[in-house]
Design an enzyme around this catalytic site. Structure first.
Site, mmCIF file in Angstrom:
data_model
loop_
_atom_site.group_PDB
_atom_site.id
_atom_site.type_symbol
_atom_site.label_atom_id
_atom_site.label_comp_id
_atom_site.label_asym_id
_atom_site.label_seq_id
_atom_site.Cartn_x
_atom_site.Cartn_y
_atom_site.Cartn_z
ATOM 1 N N HIS A 187 46.147 38.487 28.577
ATOM 2 C CA HIS A 187 45.603 37.724 29.700
ATOM 3 C C HIS A 187 45.699 38.589 30.954
ATOM 4 C CE1 HIS A 187 44.680 34.839 32.654
ATOM 5 N NE2 HIS A 187 45.913 34.743 33.106
ATOM 6 N N CYS A 205 45.264 29.359 31.328
ATOM 7 C CA CYS A 205 44.990 30.760 30.955
ATOM 8 C C CYS A 205 45.125 31.018 29.456
ATOM 9 C CB CYS A 205 45.896 31.698 31.726
ATOM 10 S SG CYS A 205 45.767 31.461 33.493
ATOM 11 N N ASN A 220 42.081 37.304 38.147
ATOM 12 C CA ASN A 220 42.556 36.401 37.096
ATOM 13 C C ASN A 220 41.512 35.290 36.923
ATOM 14 O OD1 ASN A 220 43.810 34.439 35.568
ATOM 15 N ND2 ASN A 220 45.746 34.511 36.676
#
Ligand code: UT7
Length: 325
Positions: A252, A115, A282
């Site tokens: 994020h 990520c 996500n």
């Protein structure tokens, strides 16, 4: 002495056509829209059916190049952050460079930092631009996480989505001061002691298959809140700016509760925080460039705005960046 800055001059993104809602998921595993929304903030996510990472990333890169008013042959460097490549080798970046018609000899490679991948890619490209090695770079984050999710595990399958985002960076003369436009600071980190908290169950050299994602959600949550806030504070300080200078926080996009804790630690109002996880889920390395490109397309950004990016993911890896548009 001339000071070189990497200015953001183009944004692009691409999402697979299929949308999977929380209600759809409630027919696949024992979950509910209410649980997913209240625990994560996610309502829907895009899922790649026929699309591969090179397809959505290629489209995002192409859109970003067009948005910058450039052509593929103007690009001197391509870095793709992804943990879901089309092939184990060559890199997906090389495939995109070939498909879009980049000049022969232009470096193109993938990086794997989960990520945090886009912030890692931004850091590398910014350093290469500031050293004078390249003038114009495209960096992208793209994932088909749906291919490495265990669709029977409700702890993880409700969290992730697929997508791609890209940004064009170009060298521009600056003064070295925080009033410059472009990337003002970057800082990346890793701590391998936390390797097992978030990982796939396999890989090429261990199981000869990519495996599926497993996560100790609570442990990741705890670290995410601290790392995301600290990375933002460090890069602000390194840029010579403070929290009050933030126009947009682009964290994020994993969980709205994590984002809100980070926002509170940074003492910034809700309307300065970009949230896209509600409709993207996500998307790992794609989450920040997707958020950047969507916000740009909506007309949220204006010249001179200060953006703070902050990311954290498997590894653990984490990092941040300050950009003045
Ligand atoms: O991208 C890298 C960064 N990743 C992250 O930042 C993710 C970080 N972690 C999280 O976002 C959260 O920890 C989760 C969203 C993964 C989980 O939220 P939580 O508030 O930590 O829930 P929990 O793990 O404490 O689970 C609570 C309960 C459990 O039931 P019991 O054991 O209390 O009976 C779970 O089994 O919720 C259950 N549960 C679910 N229930 C309905 C777990 N997943 C689901 C689900 N639907 N999908």
């Amino acid at each position: 002495m001339m000071f070189i800055r990497s200015k953001l001059i183009g944004f692009g993104h691409c999402l697979p056509a299929k949308i999977l809602t929380n209600d759809d998921l409630s027919h696949m595993v024992e979950t509910s829209d209410e649980w997913i929304r209240s625990r994560t903030g996610i309502r829907s996510r895009h899922i790649a059916e026929t699309e591969t990472t090179s397809v959505i990333a290629g489209q995002a890169v192409s859109n970003a190049i067009k948005d910058a008013g450039l052509k593929p042959e103007d690009i001197d460097l391509l870095i793709l952050a992804s943990i879901t490549p089309d092939n184990t080798t060559p890199s997906t970046a090389v495939k995109i460079a070939g498909n879009l018609g980049f000049r022969s000899g232009v470096p193109a490679f993938d990086i794997s930092a989960a990520c945090s991948g886009f912030v890692y890619a931004l850091t590398l490209a910014d350093n290469m631009i500031r050293l004078g090695q390249v003038k114009t770079a495209v960096i992208a984050g793209a994932e088909c996480l749906s291919k490495i999710v265990d669709w029977q595990d409700r702890n993880t399958c409700v969290l992730f989505g697929d997508g791609a985002g890209a940004v064009v960076l170009q060298a521009e003369a600056g003064t070295g001061k925080s009033s410059d436009r472009g990337v003002l600071s970057t800082h990346i980190y890793a701590d391998g002691a936390l390797y097992d908290c978030l990982k796939t169950t396999g890989g090429v050299s261990s199981t000869q298959s990519p495996g599926v994602v497993t996560m100790d959600g609570k442990e990741v949550f705890k670290h995410a809140v601290v790392s995301l806030a600290e990375a933002a504070e460090v890069v602000l300080q390194e840029a010579g700016l403070s929290k009050s200078n933030i126009d947009w926080l682009i964290p994020h996009q994993a969980n709205v509760r994590i984002v809100d804790s980070v926002r509170q630690r940074l003492e910034i109002p809700e309307d300065k925080v970009i949230i896209t996880l509600d409709h993207h889920g996500n998307t790992s390395a794609a989450s920040i460039p997707l958020a950047l490109s969507e916000s740009h397309q909506k007309g949220l950004f204006k010249d001179g705005d200060v953006l703070v990016l902050t990311a954290m993911g498997a590894g653990f890896t984490w990092g941040g960046a300050v950009i003045r548009l």
